[in-house]
Design a protein around this motif. Structure first.
Motif, short mmCIF file in Angstrom:
data_model
loop_
_atom_site.label_atom_id
_atom_site.label_comp_id
_atom_site.label_asym_id
_atom_site.label_seq_id
_atom_site.Cartn_x
_atom_site.Cartn_y
_atom_site.Cartn_z
N UNK A 1 0.83 -1.20 0.00
CA UNK A 1 0.00 0.00 0.00
C UNK A 1 0.87 1.25 0.00
N UNK A 2 1.91 1.26 0.80
CA UNK A 2 2.80 2.43 0.87
C UNK A 2 3.48 2.65 -0.49
N UNK A 3 3.91 1.58 -1.15
CA UNK A 3 4.57 1.75 -2.44
C UNK A 3 3.60 2.32 -3.48
N UNK A 4 2.34 1.89 -3.43
CA UNK A 4 1.32 2.44 -4.34
C UNK A 4 1.10 3.91 -4.04
N UNK A 5 0.98 4.26 -2.77
CA UNK A 5 0.76 5.65 -2.38
C UNK A 5 1.94 6.54 -2.76
N UNK A 6 3.16 6.03 -2.58
CA UNK A 6 4.35 6.81 -2.95
C UNK A 6 4.37 7.09 -4.46
N UNK A 7 4.02 6.08 -5.23
CA UNK A 7 4.00 6.25 -6.68
C UNK A 7 2.94 7.27 -7.09
N UNK A 8 1.76 7.18 -6.47
CA UNK A 8 0.69 8.13 -6.77
C UNK A 8 1.10 9.55 -6.38
N UNK A 9 1.75 9.70 -5.21
CA UNK A 9 2.17 11.02 -4.75
C UNK A 9 3.21 11.61 -5.71
N UNK A 10 4.12 10.78 -6.16
CA UNK A 10 5.15 11.25 -7.10
C UNK A 10 4.50 11.73 -8.40
N UNK A 11 3.52 10.97 -8.89
CA UNK A 11 2.82 11.36 -10.11
C UNK A 11 2.11 12.70 -9.91
#
Length: 150
Positions: free
Chosen positions: A52-62
């Protein structure tokens, strides 16, 4: 678990009639489900919060990249929408390591591995990600590792 927090926040936002927040939370849930399917077919077993954290980090970066592009292109209304989504995403991300903590971690890894030149950058970065992956700002860490090894 972060996943449960997201579900609870979605329900609360729906009950409160917060359409934009509900949409952002649903978007997060959809990305997490997509990643679940990817992981199921790949055979990897990643702990739930890490996934979940990796998904959230990717979304935040985008979102950050989009905000930069929209502001550069003079599209403030789109940048504001992305900022609102980013703030919802960041609610569920763990606190990222600051620059001082990142420098300390790099120095510790340098001492342990004996890294001293740019050839060792991959080793240092890999160890940093293994130890602090969920709370590490990769862009910041990369720059600090380059500075420490040059």
């Amino acid at each position: 678990m972060i996943r449960d927090d997201i579900k609870a926040a979605t329900i609360a936002a729906m009950k409160a009639g917060e359409k934009d927040r509900t949409a952002a939370l649903r978007q997060i849930s959809a990305k997490i489900k997509d990643r679940d399917i990817e992981e199921r077919t790949s055979g990897k077993n990643i702990p739930d919060d890490e996934l979940v954290v990796s998904v959230l980090q990717k979304m935040a970066k985008q979102r950050r990249e989009s905000i930069e592009m929209y502001e550069g292109g003079g599209r403030q209304e789109l940048a504001d929408k992305e900022k609102a989504e980013l703030s919802v995403i960041e609610e569920f991300l763990p606190q990222m390591m600051d620059e001082a903590a990142t420098r300390a971690a790099i120095e510790a890894i340098k001492a342990e591995t004996g890294a001293s030149s740019m050839k060792d950058m991959g080793t240092v970065m890999a160890e940093l990600k293994a130890r602090h992956g969920a709370v590490l700002d990769g862009k910041l860490a990369s720059g600090l590792v380059k500075a420490a090894l040059s």
